[in-house]
Write a protein that holds these residues in place. Structure first.
Motif, PDB file in Angstrom:
ATOM      1  N   VAL A 234      10.335  -6.513  10.160  1.00  0.00           N
ATOM      2  CA  VAL A 234      11.145  -6.290  11.354  1.00  0.00           C
ATOM      3  C   VAL A 234      10.242  -5.867  12.500  1.00  0.00           C
ATOM      4  O   VAL A 234       9.182  -5.273  12.297  1.00  0.00           O
ATOM      5  CB  VAL A 234      12.233  -5.223  11.097  1.00  0.00           C
ATOM      6  N   PHE A 235      10.667  -6.165  13.727  1.00  0.00           N
ATOM      7  CA  PHE A 235       9.875  -5.799  14.902  1.00  0.00           C
ATOM      8  C   PHE A 235      10.321  -4.428  15.377  1.00  0.00           C
ATOM      9  O   PHE A 235      11.512  -4.165  15.563  1.00  0.00           O
ATOM     10  CB  PHE A 235      10.057  -6.831  16.017  1.00  0.00           C
ATOM     11  N   THR A 236       9.354  -3.542  15.575  1.00  0.00           N
ATOM     12  CA  THR A 236       9.661  -2.170  15.978  1.00  0.00           C
ATOM     13  C   THR A 236       8.948  -1.807  17.281  1.00  0.00           C
ATOM     14  O   THR A 236       7.900  -2.374  17.609  1.00  0.00           O
ATOM     15  CB  THR A 236       9.235  -1.162  14.893  1.00  0.00           C
ATOM     16  N   LEU A 237       9.545  -0.861  17.993  1.00  0.00           N
ATOM     17  CA  LEU A 237       8.950  -0.321  19.212  1.00  0.00           C
ATOM     18  C   LEU A 237       9.085   1.200  19.193  1.00  0.00           C
ATOM     19  O   LEU A 237      10.035   1.725  18.586  1.00  0.00           O
ATOM     20  CB  LEU A 237       9.661  -0.867  20.458  1.00  0.00           C
ATOM     21  N   PRO A 238       8.182   1.915  19.854  1.00  0.00           N
ATOM     22  CA  PRO A 238       8.343   3.368  19.982  1.00  0.00           C
ATOM     23  C   PRO A 238       9.623   3.682  20.764  1.00  0.00           C
ATOM     24  O   PRO A 238       9.925   3.019  21.756  1.00  0.00           O
ATOM     25  CB  PRO A 238       7.101   3.805  20.756  1.00  0.00           C
TER      26      PRO A 238
ATOM     27  N   ASN B  45      10.122   6.538  15.599  1.00  0.00           N
ATOM     28  CA  ASN B  45       9.206   7.542  16.125  1.00  0.00           C
ATOM     29  C   ASN B  45       7.845   7.396  15.446  1.00  0.00           C
ATOM     30  O   ASN B  45       7.610   6.448  14.692  1.00  0.00           O
ATOM     31  CB  ASN B  45       9.783   8.952  15.967  1.00  0.00           C
ATOM     32  N   ARG B  46       6.984   8.344  15.670  1.00  0.00           N
ATOM     33  CA  ARG B  46       5.629   8.250  15.128  1.00  0.00           C
ATOM     34  C   ARG B  46       5.602   8.265  13.601  1.00  0.00           C
ATOM     35  O   ARG B  46       4.715   7.685  12.987  1.00  0.00           O
ATOM     36  CB  ARG B  46       4.788   9.409  15.674  1.00  0.00           C
ATOM     37  N   ASP B  47       6.600   8.904  13.003  1.00  0.00           N
ATOM     38  CA  ASP B  47       6.678   8.975  11.539  1.00  0.00           C
ATOM     39  C   ASP B  47       7.462   7.810  10.937  1.00  0.00           C
ATOM     40  O   ASP B  47       7.830   7.845   9.767  1.00  0.00           O
ATOM     41  CB  ASP B  47       7.340  10.294  11.116  1.00  0.00           C
ATOM     42  N   LYS B  48       7.746   6.806  11.771  1.00  0.00           N
ATOM     43  CA  LYS B  48       8.486   5.609  11.377  1.00  0.00           C
ATOM     44  C   LYS B  48       9.949   5.896  11.029  1.00  0.00           C
ATOM     45  O   LYS B  48      10.588   5.114  10.320  1.00  0.00           O
ATOM     46  CB  LYS B  48       7.799   4.897  10.189  1.00  0.00           C
ATOM     47  N   LYS B  49      10.458   7.019  11.509  1.00  0.00           N
ATOM     48  CA  LYS B  49      11.874   7.309  11.301  1.00  0.00           C
ATOM     49  C   LYS B  49      12.709   6.541  12.321  1.00  0.00           C
ATOM     50  O   LYS B  49      12.332   6.411  13.484  1.00  0.00           O
ATOM     51  CB  LYS B  49      12.138   8.803  11.407  1.00  0.00           C
ATOM     52  N   PHE B  50      13.841   6.060  11.879  1.00  0.00           N
ATOM     53  CA  PHE B  50      14.705   5.215  12.694  1.00  0.00           C
ATOM     54  C   PHE B  50      15.286   6.009  13.868  1.00  0.00           C
ATOM     55  O   PHE B  50      15.777   7.118  13.691  1.00  0.00           O
ATOM     56  CB  PHE B  50      15.830   4.657  11.824  1.00  0.00           C
TER      57      PHE B  50
ATOM     58  N   VAL C  33      18.059  -0.594   7.225  1.00  0.00           N
ATOM     59  CA  VAL C  33      18.034   0.023   5.898  1.00  0.00           C
ATOM     60  C   VAL C  33      17.030   1.166   5.944  1.00  0.00           C
ATOM     61  O   VAL C  33      15.858   0.954   6.276  1.00  0.00           O
ATOM     62  CB  VAL C  33      17.635  -1.000   4.820  1.00  0.00           C
ATOM     63  N   LEU C  34      17.488   2.380   5.601  1.00  0.00           N
ATOM     64  CA  LEU C  34      16.654   3.564   5.726  1.00  0.00           C
ATOM     65  C   LEU C  34      16.406   4.204   4.368  1.00  0.00           C
ATOM     66  O   LEU C  34      17.222   4.089   3.444  1.00  0.00           O
ATOM     67  CB  LEU C  34      17.325   4.597   6.640  1.00  0.00           C
ATOM     68  N   SER C  35      15.277   4.908   4.266  1.00  0.00           N
ATOM     69  CA  SER C  35      15.014   5.718   3.075  1.00  0.00           C
ATOM     70  C   SER C  35      15.871   6.974   3.141  1.00  0.00           C
ATOM     71  O   SER C  35      16.524   7.261   4.146  1.00  0.00           O
ATOM     72  CB  SER C  35      13.539   6.090   3.002  1.00  0.00           C
ATOM     73  N   ASP C  36      15.842   7.766   2.072  1.00  0.00           N
ATOM     74  CA  ASP C  36      16.610   9.008   2.058  1.00  0.00           C
ATOM     75  C   ASP C  36      16.112   9.998   3.108  1.00  0.00           C
ATOM     76  O   ASP C  36      16.825  10.943   3.460  1.00  0.00           O
ATOM     77  CB  ASP C  36      16.539   9.648   0.667  1.00  0.00           C
ATOM     78  N   HIS C  37      14.907   9.780   3.611  1.00  0.00           N
ATOM     79  CA  HIS C  37      14.333  10.667   4.634  1.00  0.00           C
ATOM     80  C   HIS C  37      14.454  10.071   6.030  1.00  0.00           C
ATOM     81  O   HIS C  37      13.847  10.582   6.978  1.00  0.00           O
ATOM     82  CB  HIS C  37      12.868  10.955   4.326  1.00  0.00           C
ATOM     83  N   GLY C  38      15.209   8.983   6.174  1.00  0.00           N
ATOM     84  CA  GLY C  38      15.445   8.392   7.482  1.00  0.00           C
ATOM     85  C   GLY C  38      14.378   7.437   7.961  1.00  0.00           C
ATOM     86  O   GLY C  38      14.424   6.967   9.107  1.00  0.00           O
TER      87      GLY C  38
END
Length: 448
Positions: A145-149, A176-181, A233-238
């Motif tokens: 997937v394509f992501t942006l800050p 964000n920087r931690d790859k959280k959605f 689709v997210l992990s349990d930590h977002g």
């Protein structure tokens, strides 16, 4: 491809053409924009030799997609026909999702070869997917997937999109920087937004967030009721794992439907239409053997009352009615139960309420139809006792069918067995045995 009628016309045209014409027709279909899944259905409808030859005639960019869209056994028939060089070239081009789709149907040595040949990036994505069970969403999520800050402005987002040529990406994920959605935006909104606006102001609202540990059925249901064609689709930590889209949802729904449709006969949804005779005999013979054992059990029950049947021949004529009424009533309850379990609608809290409801329906239907059938049988054979006998047996059998139509799927699920696969066979055996025993046992007590 507009509908099944169009597909049947294409198949008919291909099967009647010679080899040269078949290749030309397939090329014409591709030029008209036929999708890989439709090509897969076309090739599955051809004998193996024709299937392999036409697959080889496809443009190289279609090879992997068409094989992945094929049912498992049809895919294997093509792969087994490849030379060693052809197989290596195909395996080297596999992406992680295709390899996940193939791995359950191919020999271990081919999968090992694929893991050795695919790119390092695809192998890493494949390993990430295998951190989840194959019935969990995280196993099948598209990780490309394509992501942006999330904290940049629209002007910067346009620069990044142009740089990486992502104009074909309808939706973009913010992290964000931690790859959280942090949100979902559309490419079209970026193009029309004020350059100085924060990119986060374009976030979509009412967005359903999916967890990687969710069962596939829950994810498909969520996407079905979503206003967006793709969901994160997210992990349990977002952390953003990937996405699923409506095409994935349709594919899962089709596989579930085919599995339910074919399960009661012991045939797998991945079976090949033109499988070799001996292979088909092996797979279907086992199921015939299982059904033979259940039929023997019903026959043993009848044999216990052989002397009763010999003295009252009418019993042999009426026995199928008792078994049939119980079988139909049970299959109705079983179908409702299996569907509800597949949709996660049955829980410990409502299971017994559903059982009570089905028993009520079974008892009422049993009494109504017992009176009708009992009256008909009594008048037919001029025997009120015979009418009462079959009426009693029908009430007992329909009530039993309702009871076991609920209990059998629950028990099979506890033993990790598919209720759709084994439920109908067990239920038919129960209704046959109970129906025959109630009918013939009562007849022996009343009529002799």
């Amino acid at each position: 491809m507009s509908d099944h009628k169009d597909l049947s016309l294409f198949i008919e045209s291909l099967t009647q053409a010679d080899e040269i014409q078949q290749t030309k027709q397939l090329t014409a279909y591709l030029n008209d924009g036929m999708e890989s899944d439709t090509i897969a259905r076309l090739l599955e409808a051809l004998q193996v030799e024709q299937r392999v030859r036409l697959w080889r005639a496809l443009p190289l960019e279609f090879h992997i997609a068409v094989l992945t869209d094929m049912r498992a056994e049809a895919r294997i028939s093509v792969i087994q026909s490849l030379t060693a060089t052809e197989l290596k070239l195909i395996l080297a081009k596999l992406d992680n999702l295709s390899l996940l789709e193939w791995e359950d149907s191919l020999p271990d040595e081919i999968i090992s070869e694929a893991l050795r040949l695919i790119s390092r990036d695809e192998l890493e994505l494949y390993d990430q997917a295998n951190q989840y069970d194959d019935n969990q969403l995280g196993h099948w999520a598209n990780r490309k997937v394509f992501t942006l800050p999330f904290n940049i402005r629209v002007s910067r987002a346009k620069v990044l999109l142009d740089k990486y040529q992502e104009s074909s990406t309808p939706y973009i994920y913010l992290i964000n920087r931690d790859k959280k959605f942090r949100g979902l935006i559309s490419y079209a909104d970026v193009l029309t937004a004020e350059p100085s606006a924060p990119i986060s102001t374009l976030n979509k609202t009412n967005l359903t967030l999916l967890r990687a540990t969710q069962p596939l059925s829950e994810a498909v249901s969520a996407l079905e009721h979503s206003e967006y064609p793709t969901l994160p689709v997210l992990s349990d930590h977002g952390i953003l794992i990937g996405e699923i889209d409506w095409q994935f949802s349709l594919s899962v729904q089709r596989e579930i439907y085919e599995a339910r449709l074919m399960a009661g006969t012991g045939i797998h949804e991945g079976d090949d239409l033109f499988a070799p005779v001996f292979k088909g005999v092996q797979k279907r013979g086992l199921w015939l053997g299982i059904n033979l054992m259940t039929a023997i059990l019903a026959s043993i029950t009848i044999g216990l009352f052989e002397n009763v049947i010999a003295q009252v021949v009418a019993l042999a004529v009426l026995m199928p009615i008792v078994a049939s009424m119980g079988g139909i009533a049970g299959s109705q309850t079983l179908t409702l139960m299996v569907r509800a379990m597949a949709l996660n609608q049955i829980t410990a809290g409502n299971r017994w309420v559903f059982l009570k409801n089905e028993l009520g329906i079974g008892a009422f239907n049993g009494i109504v139809w017992a009176l009708i059938i009992g009256a008909m049988a009594g008048l037919w054979y001029q025997s009120p006792q015979l009418g009462m006998t079959i009426a009693f047996a029908i009430v007992v059998n329909i009530a039993t069918a309702a009871l076991f139509g609920v209990l059998i799927p629950v028990l099979l699920d506890k033993f990790k067995l598919d209720p759709a696969l084994a439920g109908s066979v067990i239920l038919t055996t129960v209704t046959d045995v109970v129906g025959f025993f109630a009918f013939l046992g009562t007849a022996g007590a009343i009529l002799l």
